[in-house]
Write a protein that holds these residues in place. Structure first.
Motif, PDB file in Angstrom:
ATOM      1  N   SER A 101      54.361  36.803  48.516  1.00 24.60           N
ATOM      2  CA  SER A 101      53.226  37.195  49.343  1.00 24.60           C
ATOM      3  C   SER A 101      51.991  37.468  48.488  1.00 24.60           C
ATOM      4  O   SER A 101      50.881  37.032  48.818  1.00 24.60           O
ATOM      5  N   ASP A 102      52.170  38.178  47.387  1.00 24.31           N
ATOM      6  CA  ASP A 102      51.048  38.444  46.477  1.00 24.31           C
ATOM      7  C   ASP A 102      50.536  37.146  45.853  1.00 24.31           C
ATOM      8  O   ASP A 102      49.320  36.963  45.680  1.00 24.31           O
ATOM      9  N   ILE A 103      51.437  36.251  45.521  1.00 26.51           N
ATOM     10  CA  ILE A 103      51.029  34.955  44.965  1.00 26.51           C
ATOM     11  C   ILE A 103      50.142  34.205  45.950  1.00 26.51           C
ATOM     12  O   ILE A 103      49.058  33.724  45.601  1.00 26.51           O
ATOM     13  N   CYS A 104      50.584  34.121  47.191  1.00 28.42           N
ATOM     14  CA  CYS A 104      49.818  33.388  48.210  1.00 28.42           C
ATOM     15  C   CYS A 104      48.490  34.068  48.517  1.00 28.42           C
ATOM     16  O   CYS A 104      47.465  33.392  48.690  1.00 28.42           O
ATOM     17  N   GLU A 105      48.497  35.389  48.577  1.00 20.85           N
ATOM     18  CA  GLU A 105      47.262  36.124  48.849  1.00 20.85           C
ATOM     19  C   GLU A 105      46.220  35.846  47.767  1.00 20.85           C
ATOM     20  O   GLU A 105      45.050  35.576  48.062  1.00 20.85           O
ATOM     21  N   VAL A 106      46.631  35.924  46.515  1.00 20.59           N
ATOM     22  CA  VAL A 106      45.701  35.676  45.403  1.00 20.59           C
ATOM     23  C   VAL A 106      45.166  34.249  45.477  1.00 20.59           C
ATOM     24  O   VAL A 106      43.953  34.014  45.363  1.00 20.59           O
ATOM     25  N   ILE A 107      46.049  33.286  45.681  1.00 22.13           N
ATOM     26  CA  ILE A 107      45.632  31.883  45.700  1.00 22.13           C
ATOM     27  C   ILE A 107      44.657  31.615  46.840  1.00 22.13           C
ATOM     28  O   ILE A 107      43.593  31.015  46.632  1.00 22.13           O
ATOM     29  N   ASN A 130      52.935  44.182  39.940  1.00 19.16           N
ATOM     30  CA  ASN A 130      53.213  45.569  39.595  1.00 19.16           C
ATOM     31  C   ASN A 130      54.415  45.701  38.668  1.00 19.16           C
ATOM     32  O   ASN A 130      54.795  46.814  38.300  1.00 19.16           O
ATOM     33  N   ASP A 131      55.056  44.568  38.338  1.00 17.01           N
ATOM     34  CA  ASP A 131      56.349  44.626  37.663  1.00 17.01           C
ATOM     35  C   ASP A 131      56.440  43.711  36.445  1.00 17.01           C
ATOM     36  O   ASP A 131      56.576  42.491  36.581  1.00 17.01           O
ATOM     37  N   ASP A 132      56.354  44.299  35.254  1.00 15.54           N
ATOM     38  CA  ASP A 132      56.690  43.621  34.011  1.00 15.54           C
ATOM     39  C   ASP A 132      58.001  44.239  33.542  1.00 15.54           C
ATOM     40  O   ASP A 132      58.017  45.338  32.966  1.00 15.54           O
ATOM     41  N   LEU A 133      59.094  43.543  33.812  1.00 17.35           N
ATOM     42  CA  LEU A 133      60.422  44.134  33.637  1.00 17.35           C
ATOM     43  C   LEU A 133      61.323  43.245  32.789  1.00 17.35           C
ATOM     44  O   LEU A 133      61.138  42.034  32.718  1.00 17.35           O
ATOM     45  N   GLN A 181      41.516  39.659  37.985  1.00 20.96           N
ATOM     46  CA  GLN A 181      41.037  40.924  38.531  1.00 20.96           C
ATOM     47  C   GLN A 181      39.528  41.064  38.376  1.00 20.96           C
ATOM     48  O   GLN A 181      38.867  41.679  39.210  1.00 20.96           O
ATOM     49  N   ALA A 182      38.976  40.444  37.339  1.00 19.93           N
ATOM     50  CA  ALA A 182      37.523  40.465  37.147  1.00 19.93           C
ATOM     51  C   ALA A 182      36.842  39.557  38.163  1.00 19.93           C
ATOM     52  O   ALA A 182      35.705  39.815  38.578  1.00 19.93           O
ATOM     53  N   ALA A 183      37.526  38.495  38.570  1.00 24.56           N
ATOM     54  CA  ALA A 183      36.960  37.566  39.563  1.00 24.56           C
ATOM     55  C   ALA A 183      36.937  38.203  40.944  1.00 24.56           C
ATOM     56  O   ALA A 183      35.959  38.093  41.683  1.00 24.56           O
ATOM     57  N   PHE A 184      38.021  38.872  41.294  1.00 20.85           N
ATOM     58  CA  PHE A 184      38.075  39.644  42.543  1.00 20.85           C
ATOM     59  C   PHE A 184      39.228  40.627  42.419  1.00 20.85           C
ATOM     60  O   PHE A 184      40.336  40.265  42.052  1.00 20.85           O
ATOM     61  N   ASN A 185      38.943  41.854  42.687  1.00 20.73           N
ATOM     62  CA  ASN A 185      39.928  42.913  42.504  1.00 20.73           C
ATOM     63  C   ASN A 185      41.015  42.809  43.567  1.00 20.73           C
ATOM     64  O   ASN A 185      40.762  43.067  44.744  1.00 20.73           O
ATOM     65  N   TYR A 186      42.220  42.428  43.151  1.00 21.88           N
ATOM     66  CA  TYR A 186      43.324  42.304  44.106  1.00 21.88           C
ATOM     67  C   TYR A 186      44.401  43.341  43.792  1.00 21.88           C
ATOM     68  O   TYR A 186      44.999  43.319  42.715  1.00 21.88           O
ATOM     69  N   PRO A 187      44.675  44.262  44.731  1.00 24.36           N
ATOM     70  CA  PRO A 187      45.756  45.230  44.525  1.00 24.36           C
ATOM     71  C   PRO A 187      47.090  44.633  44.978  1.00 24.36           C
ATOM     72  O   PRO A 187      47.270  44.308  46.153  1.00 24.36           O
ATOM     73  N   TYR A 188      48.014  44.436  44.064  1.00 27.15           N
ATOM     74  CA  TYR A 188      49.310  43.858  44.418  1.00 27.15           C
ATOM     75  C   TYR A 188      50.040  44.783  45.386  1.00 27.15           C
ATOM     76  O   TYR A 188      50.096  46.003  45.201  1.00 27.15           O
ATOM     77  N   GLN A 189      50.631  44.175  46.398  1.00 28.78           N
ATOM     78  CA  GLN A 189      51.213  44.935  47.493  1.00 28.78           C
ATOM     79  C   GLN A 189      52.686  45.273  47.298  1.00 28.78           C
ATOM     80  O   GLN A 189      53.209  46.174  47.941  1.00 28.78           O
ATOM     81  N   TYR A 190      53.358  44.527  46.441  1.00 26.36           N
ATOM     82  CA  TYR A 190      54.812  44.647  46.366  1.00 26.36           C
ATOM     83  C   TYR A 190      55.294  45.231  45.044  1.00 26.36           C
ATOM     84  O   TYR A 190      54.727  44.975  43.988  1.00 26.36           O
ATOM     85  N   SER A 191      56.366  46.002  45.137  1.00 29.43           N
ATOM     86  CA  SER A 191      57.116  46.497  43.990  1.00 29.43           C
ATOM     87  C   SER A 191      58.517  45.911  44.088  1.00 29.43           C
ATOM     88  O   SER A 191      59.139  45.940  45.158  1.00 29.43           O
TER      89      SER A 191
END
Length: 298
Positions: free
Chosen positions: A209-215, A234-237, A279-289
């Motif tokens: 969902s975050d991928i599609c929203e950003v694109i 939100n997740d570098d794991l 994020q500099a192009a447009f501030n997108y807050p990721y929705q999912y954890s």
């Protein structure tokens, strides 16, 4: 964006892009290699992108072409190199040739974490060192250059998104895709989730969902034209952390195994994304954890 084409509309990411376009009531033409649409789109068109004679079945007078068709995998045989290159590189050029001369068109292309030379515990920027260890990764990096070349020569605009490890499904409850799909399917079968080495390799995990929203949001922003972006999350794991989350959900176990020669040869190392540029192009807050998704969805 008022009208689009989605190549690869039966695939994981292409299918979700089509889903989002439907939700936003944007007209689009879905196309893929299969004879029928997996989601029963009435205007679906079957096209083999390796055959130029099939490419003109649809009208390219659109605002955006989502080029999500292609082959993926880690096979490195000479036979597969020929097949992958024909589909991924020549297929892209066949699409681009149909886009020549169309004003205000932009092609959206998904690239991969696998074009990077991984660096332990270090976020990778778009200009970080590259290293391609699979045919698929070589194809993706070559396609990025093809897009830049076509823009210079034919003025076809593009935006490239490098994607880490996608997960999630907004369309049904199947989770067969990629790393997360493998973990879930193993755990569901009461098998151990197997990891090479100590499982410490890190990835950026991003919900589809975050991928599609950003694109899709990027299409309306002029500064994203002819640029390459990492999509973060939100997740570098570590793989061990993720496998443990899923294993605990199904009362399964994580098993560490020795690297095979073949697996080690194509391993890229830590691939953590620095997404400062997008994020500099447009501030997108990721929705999912990922942790919340595992707890609430699985």
């Amino acid at each position: 964006m008022k009208k689009a084409i989605v190549f690869g509309a039966n695939g994981y990411l292409g299918r979700h892009i089509a889903y989002y376009l439907t939700q936003q009531k944007i007209n689009f033409i879905p196309t893929d290699l299969a004879e029928q649409s997996i989601d029963n789109y009435l205007n679906y068109t079957s096209i083999d992108i390796t055959k130029p004679e099939e490419m003109h079945q649809i009208n390219y007078e659109v605002d955006c072409v989502f080029m999500f068709a292609g082959l993926t995998g880690s096979t490195n045989t000479p036979e597969m190199e020929k097949k992958y290159t024909k589909v991924n590189e020549q297929g892209l050029m066949n699409v681009l040739n149909c886009c020549k001369g169309i004003k205000n068109l932009r092609l959206i292309f998904p690239s991969t974490r696998l074009v990077y030379q991984g660096i332990k515990n270090t976020p990778l920027k778009e200009n970080s060192a590259k290293e391609t260890k699979t045919i698929y990764a070589k194809n993706k990096l070559a396609c990025e250059k093809i897009l830049a070349d076509y823009q210079l020569q034919y003025h076809i605009n593009y935006t490239i998104f490098r994607i880490g490890v996608p997960y999630g499904n907004l369309i049904n409850e199947e989770y067969s895709y990629g790393t997360i799909g493998f973990f879930i399917n193993q755990a569901k079968k009461n098998n151990n989730i197997t990891l090479y080495g100590d499982g410490s390799l890190k990835r950026t995990f991003t919900h589809v969902s975050d991928i599609c929203e950003v694109i899709i949001k990027s299409v309306g922003i002029e500064k994203t034209i002819n640029n390459i972006y990492n999509i973060g999350s939100n997740d570098d794991l570590s793989l061990f952390e993720v496998a443990s989350l899923i294993a605990s959900k199904y009362n399964a176990s994580v098993e560490l195994i020795d690297w095979t020669k073949e697996a080690l040869a194509v391993e890229s190392g830590d691939t953590i994304f620095d997404d400062e540029k997008i994020q500099a192009a447009f501030n997108y807050p990721y929705q999912y954890s990922l942790k919340e998704w595992v707890e609430k969805t699985l």
